[in-house]
Motif scaffolding. Structure first.
Motif, PDB file in Angstrom:
ATOM      1  N   TRP A 238      11.049   0.157  -2.134  1.00 51.40           N
ATOM      2  CA  TRP A 238      10.596   0.528  -0.798  1.00 51.40           C
ATOM      3  C   TRP A 238       9.086   0.767  -0.837  1.00 51.40           C
ATOM      4  CZ3 TRP A 238       8.592   5.495   0.310  1.00 51.40           C
ATOM      5  CH2 TRP A 238       8.806   6.472  -0.674  1.00 51.40           C
ATOM      6  N   TRP A 239       8.462   0.613   0.323  1.00 51.40           N
ATOM      7  CA  TRP A 239       7.010   0.687   0.405  1.00 51.40           C
ATOM      8  C   TRP A 239       6.627   1.518   1.626  1.00 51.40           C
ATOM      9  CZ3 TRP A 239       9.991  -3.292  -0.954  1.00 51.40           C
ATOM     10  CH2 TRP A 239       9.727  -3.956  -2.173  1.00 51.40           C
ATOM     11  N   ALA A 240       5.531   2.241   1.517  1.00 52.47           N
ATOM     12  CA  ALA A 240       5.033   3.015   2.657  1.00 52.47           C
ATOM     13  C   ALA A 240       3.519   3.116   2.570  1.00 52.47           C
ATOM     14  CB  ALA A 240       5.659   4.407   2.681  1.00 52.47           C
ATOM     15  N   GLU A 241       2.846   2.692   3.625  1.00 55.63           N
ATOM     16  CA  GLU A 241       1.401   2.848   3.750  1.00 55.63           C
ATOM     17  C   GLU A 241       1.140   3.967   4.750  1.00 55.63           C
ATOM     18  OE1 GLU A 241      -0.836   1.316   1.951  1.00 55.63           O
ATOM     19  OE2 GLU A 241       0.704   0.136   0.895  1.00 55.63           O
ATOM     20  N   VAL A 242       0.351   4.963   4.333  1.00 57.35           N
ATOM     21  CA  VAL A 242       0.071   6.117   5.184  1.00 57.35           C
ATOM     22  C   VAL A 242      -1.387   6.061   5.610  1.00 57.35           C
ATOM     23  CG1 VAL A 242       0.077   8.631   5.342  1.00 57.35           C
ATOM     24  CG2 VAL A 242       1.810   7.471   3.961  1.00 57.35           C
ATOM     25  N   ASN A 243      -1.620   5.685   6.874  1.00 58.87           N
ATOM     26  CA  ASN A 243      -2.972   5.637   7.426  1.00 58.87           C
ATOM     27  C   ASN A 243      -2.951   6.288   8.807  1.00 58.87           C
ATOM     28  OD1 ASN A 243      -4.459   4.158   5.291  1.00 58.87           O
ATOM     29  ND2 ASN A 243      -2.968   2.546   5.727  1.00 58.87           N
ATOM     30  N   GLU A 244      -3.064   5.500   9.859  1.00 61.88           N
ATOM     31  CA  GLU A 244      -2.960   6.049  11.218  1.00 61.88           C
ATOM     32  C   GLU A 244      -1.510   6.301  11.597  1.00 61.88           C
ATOM     33  OE1 GLU A 244      -5.668   6.952  12.909  1.00 61.88           O
ATOM     34  OE2 GLU A 244      -6.690   6.345  11.064  1.00 61.88           O
ATOM     35  N   ALA A 245      -0.599   5.724  10.837  1.00 62.72           N
ATOM     36  CA  ALA A 245       0.845   5.921  10.995  1.00 62.72           C
ATOM     37  C   ALA A 245       1.470   5.676   9.624  1.00 62.72           C
ATOM     38  CB  ALA A 245       1.419   4.965  12.041  1.00 62.72           C
ATOM     39  N   ILE A 246       2.777   5.850   9.534  1.00 57.11           N
ATOM     40  CA  ILE A 246       3.501   5.512   8.307  1.00 57.11           C
ATOM     41  C   ILE A 246       4.132   4.140   8.506  1.00 57.11           C
ATOM     42  CG2 ILE A 246       5.354   6.162   6.724  1.00 57.11           C
ATOM     43  CD1 ILE A 246       5.010   9.056   7.694  1.00 57.11           C
ATOM     44  N   GLU A 247       3.621   3.171   7.799  1.00 57.19           N
ATOM     45  CA  GLU A 247       4.194   1.817   7.860  1.00 57.19           C
ATOM     46  C   GLU A 247       5.178   1.690   6.705  1.00 57.19           C
ATOM     47  OE1 GLU A 247       3.719  -0.097  10.317  1.00 57.19           O
ATOM     48  OE2 GLU A 247       1.973   0.862  11.249  1.00 57.19           O
ATOM     49  N   TYR A 248       6.455   1.763   7.043  1.00 57.23           N
ATOM     50  CA  TYR A 248       7.511   1.824   6.024  1.00 57.23           C
ATOM     51  C   TYR A 248       8.297   0.513   6.034  1.00 57.23           C
ATOM     52  CZ  TYR A 248      11.777   3.189   3.601  1.00 57.23           C
ATOM     53  OH  TYR A 248      12.836   3.238   2.724  1.00 57.23           O
ATOM     54  N   ARG A 249       8.702   0.057   4.829  1.00 52.46           N
ATOM     55  CA  ARG A 249       9.594  -1.108   4.767  1.00 52.46           C
ATOM     56  C   ARG A 249      10.447  -1.036   3.510  1.00 52.46           C
ATOM     57  NH1 ARG A 249       7.381  -5.304   1.392  1.00 52.46           N
ATOM     58  NH2 ARG A 249       5.242  -4.799   0.761  1.00 52.46           N
ATOM     59  N   ASP A 250      11.631  -1.607   3.613  1.00 54.22           N
ATOM     60  CA  ASP A 250      12.553  -1.749   2.487  1.00 54.22           C
ATOM     61  C   ASP A 250      13.459  -2.929   2.786  1.00 54.22           C
ATOM     62  OD1 ASP A 250      14.470  -0.843   4.331  1.00 54.22           O
ATOM     63  OD2 ASP A 250      14.458   1.197   3.549  1.00 54.22           O
TER      64      ASP A 250
END
Length: 430
Positions: A238-250
């Motif tokens: 699973w992946w999560a980028e935390v910037n202006e929002a949490i962009e999550y994917r799995d």
């Protein structure tokens, strides 16, 4: 070290006095005593709602807060076992969203203490047995259980198949317990920490983790494989980028989630772990809308908390007063990131087995002043541990002694100190 507790209810206090007399017998590790204690009260751990079990050095409490808020946003009834308490022992046992009542707490503690008296259980073993007994007696859709110390030998580590297990960030902490040399255990300190935390892995129960250095990930993967636990690791599963929002994917797809209201970039990472735990299990259904609402609504006291107006903050008018119970290097780094480039005053108190520089060093060059305080009721550092700092008798005295410059204040160094600050400011966790 004992976990001090007090209550205004005489019946509760009578049992807390019995708890305070307990200690971990020198050299005793393992789960034999807690298993026997649980057997005497009917093995409540076998009759719990779906369990979400969370370990880690930092972030595990916040991850639990997000899990609870998300599931409650879905309309589910959730029990939660969080530690340590800040002001009242009742905070450790939350039944269906509410702190356990004094009446039920006194009865539960008495029942467990009476039945297990000759076993010589520890404070934490009695607390765990009472918590599981409470959770088993009240129907719910799920329960969230935070690991207290380590994982492998923590008293909570007796569930046979949790809905999901999670490991938050890893760092060096509780060295006197977690780094004791042991045959068959890794010798490198951080790998040993990973080994201990991964001890919560259970056959068939998803183990969901953050991303770590390669040698730590290898150790966790080994322990998960040996336990028969499906492993779902950030950056691999699973992946999560935390910037202006949490962009999550799995493997289930991608979703965009809001940032938490709790301050600090690391809170986005903690929220992402909670989401990953929910999406990699199949016993509790939660919608994306509930995930978003839970992340927005989650609250977690004494973690970069901006204190409200109250009796304590009135002593420092026209300035922000922040509170953080962090006490190790990772917590110090999170504090440093939050206050990067900002001048502030630091009020610090730490238990005697902690290192003041863990909090002070990440704020180097930013501190207008440092005021050290003791932690009443606990074995804490004296003035000599804080060279160049002003000494004050307590947080109130520290605030009264600050210059009238309007700079923000951070009170930090201990959850025990944080509890006293919250009580003094009439912000009792509920």
């Amino acid at each position: 070290m004992k976990d001090f507790a007090a209550s205004e209810d005489p019946a509760v206090q009578a049992q807390l006095d019995r708890l305070a007399a307990l200690s971990l017998p020198q050299g005793r590790l393992g789960l034999d005593t807690i298993r026997e204690l649980l057997a005497r009260v009917g093995d409540p751990q076998k009759h719990l709602p779906p369990v979400f079990h969370v370990a880690g050095t930092n972030g595990k409490g916040s991850t639990c807060a997000y899990l609870r808020a998300i599931m409650e946003a879905e309309g589910l009834t959730v029990h939660a076992a969080i530690k340590p308490h800040l002001v009242r022992y009742n905070e450790r046992i939350r039944i269906g969203g509410k702190l356990i009542s004094d009446h039920e707490l006194a009865a539960l503690l008495k029942e467990v203490l009476d039945l297990g008296e000759e076993l010589g259980p520890s404070f934490f073993e009695v607390t765990t047995a009472a918590t599981f007994l409470a959770f088993a007696r009240h129907p719910a859709d799920a329960c969230i259980i935070e690991v207290g110390l380590g994982g492998r030998f923590d008293a909570t580590n007796v569930m046979e198949r949790p809905a999901a297990c999670g490991i938050a960030t890893l760092g060096i902490d509780h060295e006197a317990f977690l780094l004791v040399p042991e045959e068959g255990a890794p010798e490198e300190p951080m790998v040993r920490i990973a080994f201990e935390k991964a001890g919560i892995a259970r056959p068939g129960a998803p183990l969901v983790t953050q991303t770590y250095p390669e040698e730590l990930e290898a150790e966790i993967a080994l322990r998960a494989s040996l336990a028969g636990a499906p492993l779902h690791m950030r950056g691999r599963d699973w992946w999560a980028e935390v910037n202006e929002a949490i962009e999550y994917r799995d493997r289930h797809g991608a979703i965009t989630l809001p940032l938490p209201q709790l301050p600090g970039r690391h809170q986005g990472d903690n929220a992402a772990l909670a989401v990953a735990m929910l999406r990699h299990q199949d016993r509790v259904n939660v919608s994306e809308a509930a995930m978003a609402e839970g992340i927005r609504s989650a609250r977690w006291p004494a973690r970069l908390q901006l204190l409200a107006q109250g009796p304590l903050t009135e002593l420092a008018p026209a300035r922000e007063v922040w509170l953080d119970g962090g006490h190790n290097a990772d917590a110090g780094l999170a504090i440093g990131r939050h206050f990067a480039g900002q001048r502030l005053h630091l009020v610090i108190g730490m238990l005697a087995n902690r290192y003041p520089q863990a909090i002070i060093d990440p704020l180097e060059g930013q501190l207008a002043s440092v005021t050290a305080v003791p932690i009443q009721g606990s074995e804490s550092h004296g003035a000599e541990a804080f060279p160049g700092a002003r000494w004050a008798s307590d947080a109130a005295d520290a605030l009264r002694g600050l210059p009238d410059d309007g700079l923000p204040v951070l009170i930090a160094g201990s959850l025990y100190l944080a509890g006293k600050v919250l009580a003094a400011n009439d912000e009792i966790p509920d």
